[in-house]
Motif scaffolding. Sequence first.
Motif, PDB file in Angstrom:
ATOM      1  N   GLY A  54      -8.657  29.924  28.959  1.00  0.00           N
ATOM      2  CA  GLY A  54      -9.031  28.626  28.459  1.00  0.00           C
ATOM      3  C   GLY A  54     -10.304  27.589  29.614  1.00  0.00           C
ATOM      4  O   GLY A  54     -10.640  26.469  28.446  1.00  0.00           O
ATOM      5  N   ALA A  55     -10.041  27.776  30.558  1.00  0.00           N
ATOM      6  CA  ALA A  55     -10.788  27.095  31.382  1.00  0.00           C
ATOM      7  C   ALA A  55     -12.479  26.850  31.087  1.00  0.00           C
ATOM      8  O   ALA A  55     -13.370  27.782  30.632  1.00  0.00           O
ATOM      9  N   GLY A  56     -12.809  25.521  31.090  1.00  0.00           N
ATOM     10  CA  GLY A  56     -14.107  25.140  30.785  1.00  0.00           C
ATOM     11  C   GLY A  56     -15.449  25.807  31.115  1.00  0.00           C
ATOM     12  O   GLY A  56     -16.432  26.202  30.865  1.00  0.00           O
ATOM     13  N   LEU A  57     -15.062  25.427  32.807  1.00  0.00           N
ATOM     14  CA  LEU A  57     -15.661  26.150  33.564  1.00  0.00           C
ATOM     15  C   LEU A  57     -15.829  27.026  35.182  1.00  0.00           C
ATOM     16  O   LEU A  57     -14.393  26.177  35.466  1.00  0.00           O
ATOM     17  N   THR A  58     -15.903  27.571  35.316  1.00  0.00           N
ATOM     18  CA  THR A  58     -15.141  28.540  36.119  1.00  0.00           C
ATOM     19  C   THR A  58     -16.247  29.127  37.373  1.00  0.00           C
ATOM     20  O   THR A  58     -16.729  29.225  37.024  1.00  0.00           O
ATOM     21  N   ALA A  59     -15.709  28.257  38.679  1.00  0.00           N
ATOM     22  CA  ALA A  59     -16.700  28.387  39.880  1.00  0.00           C
ATOM     23  C   ALA A  59     -15.712  29.764  40.231  1.00  0.00           C
ATOM     24  O   ALA A  59     -14.790  29.446  40.918  1.00  0.00           O
ATOM     25  N   VAL A  60     -16.333  30.212  41.455  1.00  0.00           N
ATOM     26  CA  VAL A  60     -15.699  31.116  42.135  1.00  0.00           C
ATOM     27  C   VAL A  60     -16.875  31.136  43.434  1.00  0.00           C
ATOM     28  O   VAL A  60     -17.731  31.284  43.742  1.00  0.00           O
ATOM     29  N   ASN A  61     -16.139  30.841  44.695  1.00  0.00           N
ATOM     30  CA  ASN A  61     -16.725  31.042  46.095  1.00  0.00           C
ATOM     31  C   ASN A  61     -15.968  32.331  46.940  1.00  0.00           C
ATOM     32  O   ASN A  61     -15.075  32.524  46.473  1.00  0.00           O
ATOM     33  N   THR A  62     -16.966  32.760  46.979  1.00  0.00           N
ATOM     34  CA  THR A  62     -16.777  34.286  47.370  1.00  0.00           C
ATOM     35  C   THR A  62     -17.900  34.263  48.532  1.00  0.00           C
ATOM     36  O   THR A  62     -19.066  33.624  49.074  1.00  0.00           O
ATOM     37  N   VAL A  63     -17.641  35.564  49.469  1.00  0.00           N
ATOM     38  CA  VAL A  63     -18.759  35.969  50.044  1.00  0.00           C
ATOM     39  C   VAL A  63     -19.591  36.853  49.192  1.00  0.00           C
ATOM     40  O   VAL A  63     -19.813  37.390  48.057  1.00  0.00           O
ATOM     41  N   ARG A  64     -20.362  37.035  50.003  1.00  0.00           N
ATOM     42  CA  ARG A  64     -22.080  37.750  49.434  1.00  0.00           C
ATOM     43  C   ARG A  64     -22.164  38.867  48.554  1.00  0.00           C
ATOM     44  O   ARG A  64     -22.710  38.603  47.504  1.00  0.00           O
ATOM     45  N   THR A  65     -21.801  39.058  49.331  1.00  0.00           N
ATOM     46  CA  THR A  65     -21.842  40.830  48.791  1.00  0.00           C
ATOM     47  C   THR A  65     -21.242  40.888  47.662  1.00  0.00           C
ATOM     48  O   THR A  65     -20.472  42.146  46.861  1.00  0.00           O
ATOM     49  N   VAL A  66     -19.942  40.272  47.321  1.00  0.00           N
ATOM     50  CA  VAL A  66     -18.469  40.086  46.227  1.00  0.00           C
ATOM     51  C   VAL A  66     -19.135  39.532  44.779  1.00  0.00           C
ATOM     52  O   VAL A  66     -18.601  39.773  44.062  1.00  0.00           O
ATOM     53  N   ILE A  67     -19.849  38.670  45.170  1.00  0.00           N
ATOM     54  CA  ILE A  67     -20.815  38.070  44.268  1.00  0.00           C
ATOM     55  C   ILE A  67     -20.864  38.457  43.023  1.00  0.00           C
ATOM     56  O   ILE A  67     -20.928  38.921  41.483  1.00  0.00           O
ATOM     57  N   PRO A  68     -22.315  39.678  42.908  1.00  0.00           N
ATOM     58  CA  PRO A  68     -21.991  40.710  42.048  1.00  0.00           C
ATOM     59  C   PRO A  68     -21.482  41.125  41.556  1.00  0.00           C
ATOM     60  O   PRO A  68     -21.655  41.966  39.990  1.00  0.00           O
ATOM     61  N   VAL A  70     -18.124  40.382  40.845  1.00  0.00           N
ATOM     62  CA  VAL A  70     -17.202  39.341  39.972  1.00  0.00           C
ATOM     63  C   VAL A  70     -17.986  39.172  38.804  1.00  0.00           C
ATOM     64  O   VAL A  70     -18.145  38.895  37.275  1.00  0.00           O
ATOM     65  N   ALA A  71     -19.597  38.878  38.825  1.00  0.00           N
ATOM     66  CA  ALA A  71     -20.414  38.453  37.813  1.00  0.00           C
ATOM     67  C   ALA A  71     -20.418  39.903  37.004  1.00  0.00           C
ATOM     68  O   ALA A  71     -20.283  39.359  36.028  1.00  0.00           O
ATOM     69  N   GLY A  72     -20.491  40.771  37.287  1.00  0.00           N
ATOM     70  CA  GLY A  72     -20.365  41.639  36.294  1.00  0.00           C
ATOM     71  C   GLY A  72     -19.267  42.029  35.486  1.00  0.00           C
ATOM     72  O   GLY A  72     -19.225  42.621  34.643  1.00  0.00           O
ATOM     73  N   HIS A  73     -18.044  41.551  36.295  1.00  0.00           N
ATOM     74  CA  HIS A  73     -16.895  41.638  35.472  1.00  0.00           C
ATOM     75  C   HIS A  73     -17.070  40.217  34.786  1.00  0.00           C
ATOM     76  O   HIS A  73     -15.955  39.751  34.069  1.00  0.00           O
ATOM     77  N   VAL A  74     -17.080  38.959  35.225  1.00  0.00           N
ATOM     78  CA  VAL A  74     -17.048  37.979  35.176  1.00  0.00           C
ATOM     79  C   VAL A  74     -18.238  36.813  34.325  1.00  0.00           C
ATOM     80  O   VAL A  74     -18.795  36.188  35.066  1.00  0.00           O
ATOM     81  N   PRO A  75     -19.404  37.208  33.587  1.00  0.00           N
ATOM     82  CA  PRO A  75     -20.805  36.762  33.915  1.00  0.00           C
ATOM     83  C   PRO A  75     -20.437  35.148  32.885  1.00  0.00           C
ATOM     84  O   PRO A  75     -21.897  34.838  33.522  1.00  0.00           O
ATOM     85  N   GLU A  76     -19.283  35.257  32.983  1.00  0.00           N
ATOM     86  CA  GLU A  76     -19.302  33.749  32.551  1.00  0.00           C
ATOM     87  C   GLU A  76     -18.911  32.546  33.429  1.00  0.00           C
ATOM     88  O   GLU A  76     -19.500  30.925  33.666  1.00  0.00           O
ATOM     89  N   ALA A  77     -18.951  33.285  34.670  1.00  0.00           N
ATOM     90  CA  ALA A  77     -18.602  32.212  36.022  1.00  0.00           C
ATOM     91  C   ALA A  77     -20.160  32.067  36.847  1.00  0.00           C
ATOM     92  O   ALA A  77     -20.635  32.796  36.839  1.00  0.00           O
TER      93      ALA A  77
END
Length: 279
Positions: A54-68, A70-77
Amino acid sequence: MNVNSWSENLVIEHWPKRDPNSHKGNHGKVGIIAGSQLMPGAAALCAGAAVESGAGLTAVNTVRTVIPIVAGHVPEATFYHRDDDLNGFMEGKDAVAAGPGLGRLSDDIIEDLITNFDGPLVIDADGLYELRSHEVIIRKRTAPLIITPHAGEMARIINEDIEYVTGNRYEAAEKLAIDYGIYVVLKGPETIVAEPDGTLWVNHTGNAGLAKGGTGDVLTGMILAFIGRYDDIQPAVSSAVYMHGYAADYLIEHGEAMESVTASKVIKILSSSFERLIN
């Protein structure tokens, strides 16, 4: 010792009701500092659990190679590159969690968060590795700090062996919470939530299917999201712990083999388990 049970009735009593006129900013703007090149899944699991909880806005701080990944699993982030200014990431966040898959060489991030983030902070996994060295700045901190150790991590923090922790779970959680002025979520069978005044809340949901890598990352994401939605820390943390175990029990009740319970499956069943309990 003040020991209490966190029950289904208490979860329902404290569950926040969504205003039909609310927007995403009303339900928690949360940040997750997690993941590394060798552990991208931790960030994905933590973020996925936060979004599903239920988080309204979820931001993820991670290394560049991990971003795609995580985005593939959690497109809302949304995403923030690890090398950028941490203060920029903290700005505007209602709560932050750090540690899952972070790597043990990132303790400067944990020290910075403890010192400079003025909202509720959840520390888990690799973020706990050097926690004992930060005792002085933790004691100075005024905003809530929530840590989520398993028995081995707890033993390192209090400089005892694991056998001591497993044999004295209530005492260990109570003492650390009071000494540091923090919330301690001591994970394991019947997870304990200790408040800074030493009050203990014991959870009775969950099963041995949760004894698997990644489920702690899910719990961290859930706790973060619940904190973002609740007015008070303890009901948020205790309810997140309860629902984490409840979801795992729901899987077993619906035919999942205990050996086949995974962190990803817990995330996927959160919606159904929330719906059954709350509605």
